[in-house]
Write a protein that holds these residues in place. Structure first.
Motif, PDB file in Angstrom:
ATOM      1  N   ALA A  54       7.438 -21.563  -2.690  1.00  0.00           N
ATOM      2  CA  ALA A  54       8.294 -20.811  -1.779  1.00  0.00           C
ATOM      3  C   ALA A  54       9.683 -20.612  -2.372  1.00  0.00           C
ATOM      4  N   LEU A  55      10.213 -21.635  -3.028  1.00  0.00           N
ATOM      5  CA  LEU A  55      11.538 -21.521  -3.639  1.00  0.00           C
ATOM      6  C   LEU A  55      11.522 -20.568  -4.831  1.00  0.00           C
ATOM      7  N   ARG A  56      10.399 -20.517  -5.559  1.00  0.00           N
ATOM      8  CA  ARG A  56      10.297 -19.539  -6.651  1.00  0.00           C
ATOM      9  C   ARG A  56      10.341 -18.119  -6.095  1.00  0.00           C
ATOM     10  N   ALA A  57       9.659 -17.913  -4.961  1.00  0.00           N
ATOM     11  CA  ALA A  57       9.714 -16.597  -4.323  1.00  0.00           C
ATOM     12  C   ALA A  57      11.136 -16.262  -3.891  1.00  0.00           C
ATOM     13  N   SER A  58      11.857 -17.269  -3.414  1.00  0.00           N
ATOM     14  CA  SER A  58      13.247 -17.076  -3.022  1.00  0.00           C
ATOM     15  C   SER A  58      14.104 -16.706  -4.224  1.00  0.00           C
ATOM     16  N   ALA A  59      13.890 -17.420  -5.330  1.00  0.00           N
ATOM     17  CA  ALA A  59      14.673 -17.149  -6.533  1.00  0.00           C
ATOM     18  C   ALA A  59      14.373 -15.757  -7.079  1.00  0.00           C
ATOM     19  N   GLN A  60      13.086 -15.356  -7.035  1.00  0.00           N
ATOM     20  CA  GLN A  60      12.714 -14.031  -7.507  1.00  0.00           C
ATOM     21  C   GLN A  60      13.369 -12.951  -6.651  1.00  0.00           C
ATOM     22  N   SER A  61      13.396 -13.169  -5.337  1.00  0.00           N
ATOM     23  CA  SER A  61      14.040 -12.217  -4.443  1.00  0.00           C
ATOM     24  C   SER A  61      15.527 -12.108  -4.752  1.00  0.00           C
ATOM     25  N   ALA A  62      16.156 -13.251  -5.028  1.00  0.00           N
ATOM     26  CA  ALA A  62      17.584 -13.249  -5.339  1.00  0.00           C
ATOM     27  C   ALA A  62      17.864 -12.474  -6.614  1.00  0.00           C
ATOM     28  N   ARG A  63      17.002 -12.673  -7.643  1.00  0.00           N
ATOM     29  CA  ARG A  63      17.194 -11.950  -8.905  1.00  0.00           C
ATOM     30  C   ARG A  63      17.009 -10.450  -8.707  1.00  0.00           C
ATOM     31  N   THR A  64      16.005 -10.076  -7.890  1.00  0.00           N
ATOM     32  CA  THR A  64      15.744  -8.666  -7.635  1.00  0.00           C
ATOM     33  C   THR A  64      16.923  -8.009  -6.943  1.00  0.00           C
TER      34      THR A  64
END
Length: 418
Positions: free
Chosen positions: A26-36
């Motif tokens: 879930a945190l990886r998905a959060s980090a990916q969203s932040a980078r996007t």
């Protein structure tokens, strides 16, 4: 965006590893969203409220945790609390969990709700086996402690109810929660269950595991939240009056043994039902309680009990009308589509994520085609919308403009606006 939802899952058997893997995903998905968001932002622009340019700023406001029953509940609660320090979380164990269209018969899914604005409260009460209504009142009261008595203008309030569906009258639990929360809010949830062993369930709140309890989660959000609900069953037999009911047992219909009337209804349609074949036939022919708007609240009759009564998952009121229903996989998937589109259209804007409470018996009816239903939820809500859910023992929601009730064989979709 004000609110974001990030979903992680694990099928690992060890509770500590499962907790670590699901939260990390879930945190990886959060980090990916932040980078996007960072890449898509114009040079020199500030990050919008609630977004996360760095993982550390994407602190979740709440986590919904849904597991299957193979885990040691206390060990899982300890592990989740360790993985989510300082984050309020709640959930329960069920007969299956899913992340998107991935169904896990053993596993754990975590939904992290990240927001700079939402207010979340969690309440738990027990024992539901002794006084379900009081437990519902207490759990809802504790979840709403500190909340304003009325929802602020432009805001939306949702209450998620997760009762132990094996030990008490879940319909009474829901009535107690509604007594506190009222009917002018969004209701969702489902009964905690095990892998059809009917032994023991777990509810999670405050970093602990409980049993014979109900957990209520209250969410206030400046973004709209909405539910959709559907079951896909249609009338098969005529309405008959319940002349004697004892909690979850329909003892008599029209002053005759309920099973005898059920048999006669099937026979009139050319179907023969005996005791040995009852469970199989009833899987696709449950009972329906007619509502004023023409809808039906479904009751799932599990078995025949002496001397000819029908034991159901959920209370059947004395004196109500009831009728035998019928359903098929096509109707079930169509109802899933209706539930998802109703929730989506009611949000009327971007959706941060969705929590789905889908009855285990629907999965049993669909068999290998259950993935069609899960794909339907994803497709109708939007391909980019994170979706997670579980296979429940009964569901919580309101049909149309009706009051929130406890349902069987039903799909409930809670969509959180962004």
């Amino acid at each position: 965006m004000t609110t974001q939802v990030f979903v992680g899952a694990s099928s690992t058997a060890d509770p500590r590893k499962a907790a670590a893997e699901s939260v990390a995903a879930a945190l990886r998905a959060s980090a990916q969203s932040a980078r996007t968001e960072h890449v898509s932002s114009p040079p020199g622009s500030a990050s919008p409220p609630g977004s996360a340019s760095l993982l550390g700023s994407a602190r979740p406001a709440f986590a919904l945790v849904l597991s299957t029953d193979q885990y040691d509940a206390d060990a899982l609660a300890e592990a989740m609390t360790s993985e989510l320090p300082g984050v309020p979380w709640a959930g329960c164990c069920t007969a299956g969990v899913f992340a998107g269209s991935r169904l896990l018969r053993q596993g754990l899914v975590v939904g992290l709700v990240s927001s700079d604005a939402v207010r979340v409260g969690v309440g738990v009460a027990q024992p539901v086996s002794q006084d379900g209504r009081r437990a519902g009142v207490l759990a809802a009261s504790r979840a709403l402690e500190g909340f304003p008595s009325s929802v602020a203008a432009g805001w939306s309030r949702a209450l998620i109810v997760l009762p132990d569906a094996l030990t008490g009258n879940a319909a009474d639990v829901v009535r107690g929660a509604v007594e506190v929360g009222g009917t002018g809010v969004v209701w969702a949830g489902g009964g905690a269950g095990d892998n059809l062993r009917f032994v023991r369930t777990a509810q999670f709140a405050g970093g602990r595991a409980y049993s014979d309890s109900v957990v209520v989660v209250a969410i206030d959000s400046p973004a709209r939240m909405a539910t959709g609900i559907g079951h896909g069953f249609r009338p098969y037999g005529p309405p008959t009056m319940v002349t004697r009911a004892e909690g979850t047992v329909v003892a008599e219909l029209e002053y005759e043994g309920a099973f005898s009337v059920y048999q006669r209804t099937a026979r009139a349609r050319g179907d023969q039902v005996n005791l040995d074949g009852f469970a199989t036939f009833a899987m696709t022919h449950p009972l329906g309680i007619p509502q004023a708007d023409g809808e039906h609240v479904i009751r799932d009759p599990l078995r025949v009990v002496t001397p000819g009564g029908l034991y159901c998952v959920g209370e059947v009121p004395d004196g109500c009308l009831i009728r035998v229903m019928e359903g098929d996989p096509i109707g079930l998937v169509s109802a899933a589509r209706e539930a998802a589109t109703t929730a989506r259209d009611a949000v009327a804007g971007p959706i941060a994520g969705a929590f789905v409470f889908d009855c285990i018996s629907r999965c049993m009816m669909l068999g290998d085609t259950v993935r069609d239903e899960l794909i339907t939820f994803e497709h109708e809500l939007g391909q980019s919308v994170p979706v997670m859910g579980c296979l429940t023992f009964g569901e919580v929601g309101a049909l149309g403009r009706g009051v929130p009730q406890f349902h069987n064989k039903t799909a409930v979709v809670l969509a959180l606006g962004a």
